[in-house]
Design a protein around this motif. Structure first.
Motif, PDB file in Angstrom:
ATOM      1  N   CYS A 144      13.919 -36.564 -10.081  1.00  0.00           N
ATOM      2  CA  CYS A 144      13.289 -35.352  -9.638  1.00  0.00           C
ATOM      3  C   CYS A 144      11.668 -35.384 -10.133  1.00  0.00           C
ATOM      4  O   CYS A 144      10.826 -34.926  -9.358  1.00  0.00           O
ATOM      5  CB  CYS A 144      13.989 -34.178 -10.101  1.00  0.00           C
ATOM      6  N   CYS A 166      19.550 -30.783  -5.991  1.00  0.00           N
ATOM      7  CA  CYS A 166      18.694 -30.491  -6.934  1.00  0.00           C
ATOM      8  C   CYS A 166      17.457 -29.443  -6.181  1.00  0.00           C
ATOM      9  O   CYS A 166      17.913 -29.185  -4.994  1.00  0.00           O
ATOM     10  CB  CYS A 166      17.901 -31.733  -7.277  1.00  0.00           C
ATOM     11  N   CYS A 168      14.294 -29.979  -5.517  1.00  0.00           N
ATOM     12  CA  CYS A 168      13.316 -30.515  -4.754  1.00  0.00           C
ATOM     13  C   CYS A 168      13.251 -30.368  -3.325  1.00  0.00           C
ATOM     14  O   CYS A 168      14.231 -30.164  -2.963  1.00  0.00           O
ATOM     15  CB  CYS A 168      13.328 -32.173  -5.231  1.00  0.00           C
ATOM     16  N   HIS A 171      13.646 -35.811  -1.400  1.00  0.00           N
ATOM     17  CA  HIS A 171      13.459 -37.284  -1.889  1.00  0.00           C
ATOM     18  C   HIS A 171      13.025 -38.327  -1.092  1.00  0.00           C
ATOM     19  O   HIS A 171      13.246 -39.552  -1.514  1.00  0.00           O
ATOM     20  CB  HIS A 171      14.252 -37.390  -2.734  1.00  0.00           C
TER      21      HIS A 171
HETATM   22 ZN    ZN Z   1      15.242 -33.728  -6.880  1.00  0.00          ZN
END
Ligand code: ZN
Length: 197
Positions: A144, A166, A168, A171
């Motif tokens: 991350c 996650c 974010c 990715h």
């Molecule tokens: Zn991430």
């Protein structure tokens, strides 16, 4: 004579690093730093370096993060699982993932075009025209953080791509030109590869 930077070779040459760790008591290993002068001749200044064995013993393991650099030669609509049908421009796609065990096997799986579709990236590796993997070995899960760094130098790909688990945005990143030919990309790579936890 070995001419490898022992401190970072384990990212790219895992077998070499494992072998060095195994034979370290049987060999005299003398790492030196050399310096080039402006006329490209080698300076007389030679510095003997220390090898951080304890650190390497801990870090040289088959785990960490990886980047995949995929090339699309033509614009394509690709169905990406639950994200649906998405348009991908031609260019380079940079994906960041991690495997905290069996990193090599994970990368090898990504390299195979024919496989059961499991991750978002599988839909892209299946049709990509070029594939390059860049391991960043570490005992820490850094994917991350790497994604954050890439987001500051590359365009972000589709939201949610590879980032279901996650916080974010994504990715997956995009670059019109080959990122390996840019200094900013190498700087990010080096920063994570040379970072000692
Ligand atoms: Zn991430």
């Amino acid at each position: 004579m070995l001419q490898k930077p022992l401190d970072s070779a384990y990212h790219t040459d895992y077998d070499f690093s494992i072998r060095i760790l195994k034979v370290r008591y049987d060999l005299m290993i003398l790492p030196v730093a050399i310096e080039w002068k402006s006329d490209l001749s080698i300076s007389q200044n030679v510095k003997i370096l220390e090898i951080p064995w304890d650190y390497l013993q801990h870090e040289v393991k088959d785990r960490g993060s990886y980047l995949l650099v995929l090339k699309l030669e033509k614009e394509k609509f690709i169905e990406v699982g639950r994200l649906g049908k998405l348009m991908f421009q031609k260019g380079y796609y940079i994906y960041v993932g991690s495997a905290m065990s069996n990193l090599r096997a994970r990368i090898e799986r990504h390299r195979q075009k024919r496989k059961k579709m499991h991750w978002h990236i599988d839909y892209l590796t299946h049709v990509a025209d070029g594939f390059l993997s860049i391991p960043i070995r570490s005992s820490q899960r850094q994917e991350c953080e790497i994604a954050q760094s890439l987001s500051s130098i590359l365009k972000s790909g589709p939201p949610g791509f590879g980032s279901s688990d996650c916080l974010c945005l994504t990715h997956l990143f995009y670059s019109e030109k080959n990122p390996l030919q840019t200094e900013t990309f190498h700087n990010v790579l080096q920063r994570f590869r040379m970072r000692h936890p």
